[in-house]
Write an enzyme that holds these catalytic residues in place. Sequence first.
Site, PDB file in Angstrom:
ATOM      1  N   HIS A 249      -6.327 -19.244  -1.913  1.00 44.62           N
ATOM      2  CA  HIS A 249      -4.972 -18.783  -2.085  1.00 44.62           C
ATOM      3  C   HIS A 249      -4.429 -17.629  -1.127  1.00 44.62           C
ATOM      4  O   HIS A 249      -3.536 -16.873  -1.351  1.00 44.62           O
ATOM      5  CB  HIS A 249      -4.755 -18.540  -3.582  1.00 44.62           C
ATOM      6  CG  HIS A 249      -5.125 -19.632  -4.449  1.00 44.62           C
ATOM      7  ND1 HIS A 249      -4.473 -20.510  -4.588  1.00 44.62           N
ATOM      8  CD2 HIS A 249      -6.408 -19.646  -4.917  1.00 44.62           C
ATOM      9  CE1 HIS A 249      -5.008 -21.505  -5.339  1.00 44.62           C
ATOM     10  NE2 HIS A 249      -6.028 -20.813  -5.789  1.00 44.62           N
TER      11      HIS A 249
ATOM     12  N   CYS B  35     -13.896  19.856  -4.690  1.00 43.09           N
ATOM     13  CA  CYS B  35     -14.269  21.323  -4.476  1.00 43.09           C
ATOM     14  C   CYS B  35     -15.137  21.894  -5.200  1.00 43.09           C
ATOM     15  O   CYS B  35     -15.446  21.442  -6.161  1.00 43.09           O
ATOM     16  CB  CYS B  35     -13.086  22.342  -4.777  1.00 43.09           C
ATOM     17  SG  CYS B  35     -11.316  21.996  -3.845  1.00 43.09           S
TER      18      CYS B  35
ATOM     19  N   LYS C  47     -18.364  -0.311  -0.837  1.00 39.85           N
ATOM     20  CA  LYS C  47     -19.448   0.432  -0.034  1.00 39.85           C
ATOM     21  C   LYS C  47     -19.211   0.440   1.247  1.00 39.85           C
ATOM     22  O   LYS C  47     -19.377   1.486   1.749  1.00 39.85           O
ATOM     23  CB  LYS C  47     -20.804  -0.199  -0.559  1.00 39.85           C
ATOM     24  CG  LYS C  47     -21.579   0.001  -1.866  1.00 39.85           C
ATOM     25  CD  LYS C  47     -21.901   1.514  -2.192  1.00 39.85           C
ATOM     26  CE  LYS C  47     -20.831   2.167  -2.682  1.00 39.85           C
ATOM     27  NZ  LYS C  47     -20.408   2.217  -4.192  1.00 39.85           N
TER      28      LYS C  47
ATOM     29  N   GLU D  15     -15.949   2.559   2.323  1.00 37.80           N
ATOM     30  CA  GLU D  15     -16.035   3.995   2.195  1.00 37.80           C
ATOM     31  C   GLU D  15     -17.045   4.752   3.188  1.00 37.80           C
ATOM     32  O   GLU D  15     -16.646   5.933   3.500  1.00 37.80           O
ATOM     33  CB  GLU D  15     -16.298   4.477   0.800  1.00 37.80           C
ATOM     34  CG  GLU D  15     -17.478   4.198   0.332  1.00 37.80           C
ATOM     35  CD  GLU D  15     -17.778   4.576  -1.359  1.00 37.80           C
ATOM     36  OE1 GLU D  15     -17.148   5.360  -1.793  1.00 37.80           O
ATOM     37  OE2 GLU D  15     -18.584   3.768  -2.013  1.00 37.80           O
TER      38      GLU D  15
ATOM     39  N   ARG E 251     -18.897  17.658  -2.910  1.00 33.41           N
ATOM     40  CA  ARG E 251     -17.723  17.543  -3.778  1.00 33.41           C
ATOM     41  C   ARG E 251     -16.570  17.919  -2.809  1.00 33.41           C
ATOM     42  O   ARG E 251     -15.197  17.790  -3.219  1.00 33.41           O
ATOM     43  CB  ARG E 251     -17.770  18.820  -4.783  1.00 33.41           C
ATOM     44  CG  ARG E 251     -18.765  18.684  -5.797  1.00 33.41           C
ATOM     45  CD  ARG E 251     -18.938  19.745  -6.635  1.00 33.41           C
ATOM     46  NE  ARG E 251     -17.589  19.768  -7.528  1.00 33.41           N
ATOM     47  CZ  ARG E 251     -17.720  19.417  -8.763  1.00 33.41           C
ATOM     48  NH1 ARG E 251     -18.743  18.606  -9.284  1.00 33.41           N
ATOM     49  NH2 ARG E 251     -16.464  19.602  -9.377  1.00 33.41           N
TER      50      ARG E 251
ATOM     51  N   TRP F 184     -12.042  20.470  -0.926  1.00 35.00           N
ATOM     52  CA  TRP F 184     -11.389  18.960  -0.541  1.00 35.00           C
ATOM     53  C   TRP F 184      -9.845  19.379  -0.898  1.00 35.00           C
ATOM     54  O   TRP F 184      -9.576  19.584  -2.183  1.00 35.00           O
ATOM     55  CB  TRP F 184     -11.859  18.130  -1.692  1.00 35.00           C
ATOM     56  CG  TRP F 184     -11.715  16.685  -1.387  1.00 35.00           C
ATOM     57  CD1 TRP F 184     -12.262  15.661  -0.605  1.00 35.00           C
ATOM     58  CD2 TRP F 184     -10.615  16.058  -2.095  1.00 35.00           C
ATOM     59  NE1 TRP F 184     -11.563  14.579  -0.499  1.00 35.00           N
ATOM     60  CE2 TRP F 184     -10.518  14.746  -1.365  1.00 35.00           C
ATOM     61  CE3 TRP F 184      -9.573  16.329  -2.966  1.00 35.00           C
ATOM     62  CZ2 TRP F 184      -9.421  13.743  -2.018  1.00 35.00           C
ATOM     63  CZ3 TRP F 184      -8.504  15.294  -3.373  1.00 35.00           C
ATOM     64  CH2 TRP F 184      -8.513  14.084  -2.549  1.00 35.00           C
TER      65      TRP F 184
ATOM     66  N   GLU G 260     -17.778  -4.557  -5.264  1.00 37.25           N
ATOM     67  CA  GLU G 260     -18.520  -3.229  -5.064  1.00 37.25           C
ATOM     68  C   GLU G 260     -19.008  -3.335  -3.447  1.00 37.25           C
ATOM     69  O   GLU G 260     -19.067  -2.060  -2.902  1.00 37.25           O
ATOM     70  CB  GLU G 260     -19.629  -3.183  -6.127  1.00 37.25           C
ATOM     71  CG  GLU G 260     -20.609  -2.151  -5.916  1.00 37.25           C
ATOM     72  CD  GLU G 260     -20.025  -0.700  -6.167  1.00 37.25           C
ATOM     73  OE1 GLU G 260     -19.047  -0.561  -6.238  1.00 37.25           O
ATOM     74  OE2 GLU G 260     -20.701   0.141  -5.660  1.00 37.25           O
TER      75      GLU G 260
ATOM     76  N   LYS H  88     -17.212  13.551  -4.112  1.00 42.74           N
ATOM     77  CA  LYS H  88     -17.941  12.890  -4.971  1.00 42.74           C
ATOM     78  C   LYS H  88     -17.206  12.781  -6.471  1.00 42.74           C
ATOM     79  O   LYS H  88     -17.132  11.816  -7.140  1.00 42.74           O
ATOM     80  CB  LYS H  88     -19.480  13.370  -5.044  1.00 42.74           C
ATOM     81  CG  LYS H  88     -20.098  12.762  -6.167  1.00 42.74           C
ATOM     82  CD  LYS H  88     -21.185  11.884  -5.297  1.00 42.74           C
ATOM     83  CE  LYS H  88     -22.091  10.959  -6.392  1.00 42.74           C
ATOM     84  NZ  LYS H  88     -21.915   9.765  -6.125  1.00 42.74           N
TER      85      LYS H  88
ATOM     86  N   ASN I  35     -11.099  25.573  -8.325  1.00 43.50           N
ATOM     87  CA  ASN I  35     -11.230  23.772  -8.396  1.00 43.50           C
ATOM     88  C   ASN I  35     -10.298  23.262  -9.281  1.00 43.50           C
ATOM     89  O   ASN I  35     -10.213  23.754 -10.639  1.00 43.50           O
ATOM     90  CB  ASN I  35     -12.719  23.524  -8.510  1.00 43.50           C
ATOM     91  CG  ASN I  35     -13.039  22.305  -8.753  1.00 43.50           C
ATOM     92  OD1 ASN I  35     -12.175  21.329  -8.125  1.00 43.50           O
ATOM     93  ND2 ASN I  35     -13.815  21.631  -9.597  1.00 43.50           N
ATOM     94  N   GLY I  36      -9.298  22.510  -8.736  1.00 44.78           N
ATOM     95  CA  GLY I  36      -8.494  21.875  -9.928  1.00 44.78           C
ATOM     96  C   GLY I  36      -7.051  22.095  -9.148  1.00 44.78           C
ATOM     97  O   GLY I  36      -6.987  22.062  -7.894  1.00 44.78           O
TER      98      GLY I  36
HETATM   99  C1  F6R Z   1     -17.666   4.746  -4.686  1.00 47.06           C
HETATM  100  C2  F6R Z   1     -17.625   5.944  -5.851  1.00 47.06           C
HETATM  101  C3  F6R Z   1     -16.238   6.322  -6.368  1.00 47.06           C
HETATM  102  C4  F6R Z   1     -16.745   6.627  -7.933  1.00 47.06           C
HETATM  103  C5  F6R Z   1     -15.389   6.873  -8.637  1.00 47.06           C
HETATM  104  C6  F6R Z   1     -15.347   7.329 -10.236  1.00 47.06           C
HETATM  105  O1  F6R Z   1     -18.728   4.741  -4.234  1.00 47.06           O
HETATM  106  O2  F6R Z   1     -18.439   6.861  -5.674  1.00 47.06           O
HETATM  107  O3  F6R Z   1     -15.637   5.150  -6.305  1.00 47.06           O
HETATM  108  O4  F6R Z   1     -17.226   5.612  -8.478  1.00 47.06           O
HETATM  109  O5  F6R Z   1     -14.845   8.108  -8.003  1.00 47.06           O
HETATM  110  O6  F6R Z   1     -16.416   8.515 -10.199  1.00 47.06           O
HETATM  111  P1  F6R Z   1     -17.373   8.556 -11.510  1.00 47.06           P
HETATM  112  O7  F6R Z   1     -18.092   7.366 -11.918  1.00 47.06           O
HETATM  113  O8  F6R Z   1     -17.909   9.872 -11.296  1.00 47.06           O
HETATM  114  O9  F6R Z   1     -16.153   8.940 -12.841  1.00 47.06           O
END
Ligand code: F6R
Length: 615
Positions: A511, A2, A492, A495, A27, A75, A488, A610, A101-102
Site C-alpha cells: 500500500h 541533562c 535501532k 538512532e 543523559r 542536553w 524496533e 537516554k 535538569n528540567g
Molecule cells: C530507543 C530508546 C528510546 C526509549 C524512550 C523511552 O532505543 O531508548 O526510544 O525507549 O525514550 O524511554 P524509557 O523506556 O526510559 O521511558
Amino acid sequence: MCGIVAYVGSRPAYPIVIDGLKRLEYRGYDSAGIATIEFDGSLLLKKKKGKVADLISYVGNSEPQGTIGIGHTRWATHGPPNDINAHPHRGSTDRLAIIHNGIIENFSAIRETLTCRGHNLLSETDSEVLAHLIEEVMSGSSLNLFDAVRAALSQVVGAYALVVIDKENPSSLIAARKSSPLVIGIGEDGSYYIASDATPIVSHTKNVVYLEDEEVALLDLNEGLRIRTISNDIISPEVHALEMEIESIEKGGYEHFMLKEIFEQPQSIRDSIRGRINLQQGELKMSGIDDHWGKWSNASRILILGCGTSWHAGLVAEYLFEEFARIPVEVEYASEFRYRNPIIREDDVVIAISQSGETADTLAAIKSAKAAGAHVFGVCNVVGSSIARETDSGAYTHAGPEIGVASTKAFTSQVAVLTIIALHVGHRKGTIAPERFTRLLAELNNIPELVEKVLEQAGRIDSIAEQFSRAENALYLGRGYQFPIALEGALKLKEISYIHAEGYPAAEMKHGPIALIDDDMPVIFIAPMDDVYEKVVSNVQEVKARGGKLLGIVTEGDKEVASLADHAIEIPRCDDALAPLLSVVPLQLLSYRMAVLRDCNVDQPRNLAKSVTVE
Ligand code: F6R
C-alpha cells in the site's frame, strides 16, 4: 536529560564530579561544566561546549581544588549548545551557582521581572533564571539559603532537579526536585553526593535517599541532611541501600556499552524471569498482580503507555494479552495520550512501560490515568524511579543498568516480564489452554539459552552489516508478533547509524512503501515459521520481484525464505509468542555493527539522550 552531580566533603570535588559526569553522559552530551568553591573562598566556574572530555581538556592542569562542587552535562532545550548556555549558571553577583535538569515553563515572565530589577542574564537558557531568582529572594530578605531556595521555587512552574552552591555557605549543598530525578548519597565519612541517578554514587556509598517531588534538601557538613517540602513541612529522610554493583556500570572489556548490553541479554532475561516462573508447580508468581487481582479480573480494557522502544514492547504485549488473557488492549504513545482528552475508565488497567522510569510524557500520562481512577501498573527497570513510585503496583524488569543510549537489554526484559504478566493473567482467568501454558513456561525459562545461540552468530551478522553499511534507507517488515520487532529494528538502525529506516507490517508494504524498493535498498524480513509465515513468504516474493537486497531473520532449518533472501540469519525454533525475544537480537547486532562501520558514536548518538525528562 541533562545529568547533574554534586559533592561536599573533605576530598577535592573536581575528580569526583568529573567521574560522575562521565557516568551520566548518556543523559546529554552537548556541553559540560563544573563549579567549585575554592579554599580562598572564590566561586570557580569552568564550562565548555562538547563532551565531558572537552571540559577536561579545557581545564587542563588548572584543576579546581575545592572540596565542594557541582557539575552538569547538558542536553540542550532552551538555547543551542555553546559555552555560555552550558551549566553551571551564576547569579548577577559571584556568590552562587546552580545546575538544573528540567524545564522552567514560566522562565520568560521571571526573566522579564528580573531584568527590570537590574539582573543581567547572559544565556538563552531557562535555567539561568533560577540562580538570579534565588539571589533576588535573598537580597530582599533575611532568609538563609535553604529558605531562599524554597521561596524562589514557590514562584517556579515546571520541572526541576536543581543543586545550588553558595560561597557564603561553603559546607552546604542545597538540592530540590520536581518531576526530575535526584538521588542523595550519604558517605560514611560524613560527605554527601547528589546525582541524577545512582551511577555516580555507587562507587562511594550504598546509602541513598531519593528526593521526592517538591522537596528541598540541605546537605551540610556540620548540620547533616535536612529535608523540607517547598511549603516548609519537615520530612524525615528515608535511607535505602543501593543494590547496584560497580561492575554493572563498567564496559567490562567491550568496545561499547551497547555491545555489552546486547551480549548481557541471556543474563538480563534470566534476571527478569528469576523467581517468577515455578516449573514444578506449573505456576507464575507476580505479586503486583495478585495483590490487585480484582482490578485485573474485572478489567474491560488494558491501556499500555510508553515511548520509543518501550512503546514497541507495549505493542508486543498487545498481541500477548489479546491472545492469552483475552482482554482488549490499546497501546498509546504516552506523549499523544495525555494531550487528546482520552477516555479513561475506572475498570481500565493501565500498564506504563519505561526503562528509566523517568520519561516525562509517560509520567504525566500515568498521572492523568490515575486521576481518572484507573489502576496503573508500572513495568520499569530503574528501581525507585519516579514512574515506579507513581504507579499503584508494578514489576521491575531487573535488567541492570542500561547505559548505551539505544535500548537493547531493557527491551527484551520488558517483553519477558510482559509475557509473564499476560500468561499469569490468562492462566488465572482460564483463557489460556493449560497445556500451552505449561509448555510456554518451560520455553520461556529456556529463552536465555536460545538468546545465547543467536548471539553466536554475531560474526556472520558483522559481515552482512559490511554489505549494508553504505545504504541510505532500509525497510524492516514483519507480521503478527514480528511487526513490533520490525519497528524496533528500524528504530535501532535510525538512532545509531543515522540511516533512514522504516518498519512496516509486511502486508502493508503493497500500500505504499513497495515504491521505495530498488536494487540498493536493504529489506529486512523478520520471518520466523509462525502462523503467518506463508503470508510473509508471499511478501518476500513481492519484494524479490522488484530488486532489493533481502535479509531474512528465519527459523533454523527454514528453506523457503532463506533461499529467496540474499542473506539469512537463523533463530532457534520456539513458540510464536516468544519469538520476538529472539528475532530482535540479530537486528540489534546489525544496527550496532552498521553504525560502527559508519564511524558513528554508538553509545552517544547525536541529538539523543537516554532519559527524556522533558515533555
Ligand atoms: C530507543 C530508546 C528510546 C526509549 C524512550 C523511552 O532505543 O531508548 O526510544 O525507549 O525514550 O524511554 P524509557 O523506556 O526510559 O521511558
